[in-house]
Design a protein around this motif. Structure first.
Motif, PDB file in Angstrom:
ATOM      1  N   PHE A 178     -21.367 -29.040  42.367  1.00 51.75           N
ATOM      2  CA  PHE A 178     -21.681 -30.447  42.172  1.00 51.75           C
ATOM      3  C   PHE A 178     -20.759 -31.091  41.135  1.00 51.75           C
ATOM      4  CE2 PHE A 178     -25.531 -28.151  43.357  1.00 51.75           C
ATOM      5  CZ  PHE A 178     -25.927 -28.866  44.483  1.00 51.75           C
ATOM      6  N   ASP A 179     -20.613 -32.405  41.260  1.00 50.65           N
ATOM      7  CA  ASP A 179     -19.819 -33.192  40.328  1.00 50.65           C
ATOM      8  C   ASP A 179     -20.696 -33.552  39.131  1.00 50.65           C
ATOM      9  OD1 ASP A 179     -18.071 -34.814  39.006  1.00 50.65           O
ATOM     10  OD2 ASP A 179     -18.038 -36.417  40.506  1.00 50.65           O
ATOM     11  N   LEU A 180     -20.345 -33.027  37.949  1.00 54.81           N
ATOM     12  CA  LEU A 180     -21.138 -33.259  36.738  1.00 54.81           C
ATOM     13  C   LEU A 180     -20.420 -34.155  35.738  1.00 54.81           C
ATOM     14  CD1 LEU A 180     -22.492 -29.642  36.081  1.00 54.81           C
ATOM     15  CD2 LEU A 180     -23.546 -31.473  37.421  1.00 54.81           C
ATOM     16  N   ALA A 181     -19.389 -34.856  36.165  1.00 47.24           N
ATOM     17  CA  ALA A 181     -18.611 -35.679  35.242  1.00 47.24           C
ATOM     18  C   ALA A 181     -19.492 -36.721  34.570  1.00 47.24           C
ATOM     19  CB  ALA A 181     -17.471 -36.366  35.990  1.00 47.24           C
ATOM     20  N   GLY A 182     -19.498 -36.714  33.229  1.00 48.35           N
ATOM     21  CA  GLY A 182     -20.258 -37.683  32.463  1.00 48.35           C
ATOM     22  C   GLY A 182     -21.725 -37.380  32.308  1.00 48.35           C
ATOM     23  N   ILE A 183     -22.215 -36.312  32.910  1.00 46.57           N
ATOM     24  CA  ILE A 183     -23.632 -35.954  32.841  1.00 46.57           C
ATOM     25  C   ILE A 183     -23.878 -35.034  31.653  1.00 46.57           C
ATOM     26  CG2 ILE A 183     -25.530 -34.806  34.055  1.00 46.57           C
ATOM     27  CD1 ILE A 183     -24.255 -35.615  36.668  1.00 46.57           C
ATOM     28  N   THR A 184     -24.977 -35.239  30.935  1.00 48.46           N
ATOM     29  CA  THR A 184     -25.359 -34.366  29.826  1.00 48.46           C
ATOM     30  C   THR A 184     -26.245 -33.247  30.350  1.00 48.46           C
ATOM     31  OG1 THR A 184     -25.267 -36.198  28.242  1.00 48.46           O
ATOM     32  CG2 THR A 184     -26.505 -34.235  27.597  1.00 48.46           C
ATOM     33  N   VAL A 185     -25.779 -32.023  30.241  1.00 48.91           N
ATOM     34  CA  VAL A 185     -26.515 -30.853  30.706  1.00 48.91           C
ATOM     35  C   VAL A 185     -27.280 -30.254  29.539  1.00 48.91           C
ATOM     36  CG1 VAL A 185     -26.338 -28.575  31.784  1.00 48.91           C
ATOM     37  CG2 VAL A 185     -24.791 -30.412  32.485  1.00 48.91           C
ATOM     38  N   THR A 186     -28.570 -30.094  29.697  1.00 48.24           N
ATOM     39  CA  THR A 186     -29.405 -29.516  28.651  1.00 48.24           C
ATOM     40  C   THR A 186     -29.888 -28.139  29.089  1.00 48.24           C
ATOM     41  OG1 THR A 186     -31.466 -30.479  29.509  1.00 48.24           O
ATOM     42  CG2 THR A 186     -30.173 -31.805  27.971  1.00 48.24           C
ATOM     43  N   ALA A 187     -30.001 -27.231  28.123  1.00 52.18           N
ATOM     44  CA  ALA A 187     -30.462 -25.872  28.399  1.00 52.18           C
ATOM     45  C   ALA A 187     -31.080 -25.302  27.135  1.00 52.18           C
ATOM     46  CB  ALA A 187     -29.305 -24.994  28.880  1.00 52.18           C
ATOM     47  N   ASP A 188     -31.839 -24.213  27.282  1.00 51.65           N
ATOM     48  CA  ASP A 188     -32.486 -23.613  26.125  1.00 51.65           C
ATOM     49  C   ASP A 188     -31.512 -22.699  25.385  1.00 51.65           C
ATOM     50  OD1 ASP A 188     -32.350 -21.324  27.678  1.00 51.65           O
ATOM     51  OD2 ASP A 188     -34.433 -21.457  28.332  1.00 51.65           O
ATOM     52  N   ALA A 189     -32.028 -22.045  24.343  1.00 50.68           N
ATOM     53  CA  ALA A 189     -31.174 -21.274  23.442  1.00 50.68           C
ATOM     54  C   ALA A 189     -30.485 -20.100  24.129  1.00 50.68           C
ATOM     55  CB  ALA A 189     -32.005 -20.767  22.257  1.00 50.68           C
ATOM     56  N   LEU A 190     -31.038 -19.630  25.231  1.00 47.82           N
ATOM     57  CA  LEU A 190     -30.433 -18.495  25.924  1.00 47.82           C
ATOM     58  C   LEU A 190     -29.023 -18.819  26.410  1.00 47.82           C
ATOM     59  CD1 LEU A 190     -30.858 -15.614  27.096  1.00 47.82           C
ATOM     60  CD2 LEU A 190     -31.762 -16.720  29.161  1.00 47.82           C
ATOM     61  N   HIS A 191     -28.784 -20.082  26.731  1.00 43.41           N
ATOM     62  CA  HIS A 191     -27.489 -20.491  27.279  1.00 43.41           C
ATOM     63  C   HIS A 191     -26.563 -21.102  26.233  1.00 43.41           C
ATOM     64  CE1 HIS A 191     -29.022 -19.677  31.270  1.00 43.41           C
ATOM     65  NE2 HIS A 191     -30.085 -20.400  30.989  1.00 43.41           N
ATOM     66  N   THR A 192     -26.949 -21.038  24.985  1.00 42.91           N
ATOM     67  CA  THR A 192     -26.105 -21.581  23.930  1.00 42.91           C
ATOM     68  C   THR A 192     -25.018 -20.571  23.596  1.00 42.91           C
ATOM     69  OG1 THR A 192     -28.002 -22.789  23.052  1.00 42.91           O
ATOM     70  CG2 THR A 192     -26.088 -22.584  21.616  1.00 42.91           C
ATOM     71  N   CYS A 193     -23.927 -20.669  24.319  1.00 48.24           N
ATOM     72  CA  CYS A 193     -22.803 -19.775  24.076  1.00 48.24           C
ATOM     73  C   CYS A 193     -21.504 -20.537  24.333  1.00 48.24           C
ATOM     74  CB  CYS A 193     -22.883 -18.526  24.951  1.00 48.24           C
ATOM     75  SG  CYS A 193     -22.864 -18.830  26.718  1.00 48.24           S
ATOM     76  N   ARG A 194     -20.444 -20.035  23.791  1.00 47.46           N
ATOM     77  CA  ARG A 194     -19.161 -20.722  23.858  1.00 47.46           C
ATOM     78  C   ARG A 194     -18.651 -20.841  25.286  1.00 47.46           C
ATOM     79  NH1 ARG A 194     -14.827 -18.511  19.745  1.00 47.46           N
ATOM     80  NH2 ARG A 194     -16.531 -19.221  18.401  1.00 47.46           N
ATOM     81  N   ASP A 195     -18.821 -19.799  26.084  1.00 50.96           N
ATOM     82  CA  ASP A 195     -18.301 -19.824  27.450  1.00 50.96           C
ATOM     83  C   ASP A 195     -18.951 -20.930  28.279  1.00 50.96           C
ATOM     84  OD1 ASP A 195     -16.621 -17.740  26.903  1.00 50.96           O
ATOM     85  OD2 ASP A 195     -17.956 -16.193  27.698  1.00 50.96           O
ATOM     86  N   HIS A 196     -20.279 -21.091  28.138  1.00 51.00           N
ATOM     87  CA  HIS A 196     -20.973 -22.126  28.899  1.00 51.00           C
ATOM     88  C   HIS A 196     -20.545 -23.517  28.455  1.00 51.00           C
ATOM     89  CE1 HIS A 196     -24.521 -19.289  30.070  1.00 51.00           C
ATOM     90  NE2 HIS A 196     -23.382 -18.975  30.652  1.00 51.00           N
ATOM     91  N   ALA A 197     -20.450 -23.728  27.152  1.00 56.37           N
ATOM     92  CA  ALA A 197     -20.043 -25.033  26.641  1.00 56.37           C
ATOM     93  C   ALA A 197     -18.614 -25.368  27.081  1.00 56.37           C
ATOM     94  CB  ALA A 197     -20.159 -25.048  25.118  1.00 56.37           C
TER      95      ALA A 197
END
Length: 252
Positions: A178-197
């Motif tokens: 999907f096209d996520l340009a300009g969208i703010t993606v929120t996730a819990d602490a499990l996904h707080t990592c450098r690779d995902h960001a």
């Protein structure tokens, strides 16, 4: 392999034009029929639509879906695409065994992508995972599903997290088509990592809002040292927040 399960994929990821088709029946027609050509009495679309309508009424088992279909009036079966048979044009709903066989064979990846809502134009997208209630058996663990949801509860896509892994391994595969340009993606602490960001910003041109806990001590300490009390609130929400009753505040 299907990006959403361990089975052999029966369909490529749907195109944007296929996802944008206004009719659910037209979207489902994109899926190839996994059954043998011989002996087909009901079309794939009619079986899937029958199961969807039954689930929307609250049924939760194959037997209940079959019972709902057997009791459905003729005009409802006609709108679901069940063909008329015989000189009187009587429509006979798919049997429970047919519904069960089709639902276990149809490509889960294509089905989930086709029925999801396109996130283009949305302000935010939430990624969260839950174990499917009632999916645990004596020989298999409960199915853990990772879902991307838009504000208002509209699902974009959903996939099953492979066994013996965590949600982290499925995070990028979920919204990848999907096209996520300009969208703010929120996730819990499990996904707080450098690779995902990094993937969200560089590959998808999206923004992110992630939770930082003490399992990342360096980052947690750096954030706690910031002058939060001096930051003016951009918005404050007070009211019945389910289960907590807390006040939510965001800084500029």
């Amino acid at each position: 392999m299907c990006r959403k399960s361990a089975m052999v994929c029966l369909v490529k990821s749907p195109t944007n034009s296929q996802r944008a088709l206004p009719s659910v029946a037209d979207r489902l027609a994109v899926l190839p029929d996994p059954r043998d050509r011989r002996g087909r009495r009901h079309s794939l679309v009619s079986v899937l639509l029958t199961a969807c309508c039954a689930v929307l009424t609250g049924v939760r088992s194959y037997a209940a879906v079959g019972q709902w279909a057997a009791n459905a009036p003729q005009d409802a079966l006609a709108r679901l695409g069940v063909r008329a048979l015989g000189p009187l044009g009587v429509r006979r709903a798919p049997a429970t065994s047919t519904i069960r066989r089709v639902l276990t064979l149809v490509c889960p990846g294509g089905l989930a992508d086709l029925l999801g809502r396109d996130p283009v134009g949305a302000e935010s997208l939430t990624v969260d995972g839950k174990s499917a209630r009632g999916s645990r058996t004596d020989t298999a663990a409960a199915a853990h599903l990772l879902c991307a949801v838009l504000p208002g509860g509209h699902a974009v896509a959903q996939l099953r997290v492979p066994d013996k892994t965590t949600e982290v391994t499925a995070f990028t595969a979920l919204p990848a088509p999907f096209d996520l340009a300009g969208i703010t993606v929120t996730a819990d602490a499990l996904h707080t990592c450098r690779d995902h960001a990094k993937w969200l910003v560089e590959a998808k041109r999206a923004h992110y809002l992630m939770v930082v806990k003490r399992n990342q001590p360096t980052l947690h300490a750096a954030l706690r040292s910031l002058p939060w009390k001096q930051a003016p609130p951009a918005a404050t929400t007070a009211g019945p927040v389910t289960g907590t009753g807390r006040h939510a505040r965001s800084a500029r």
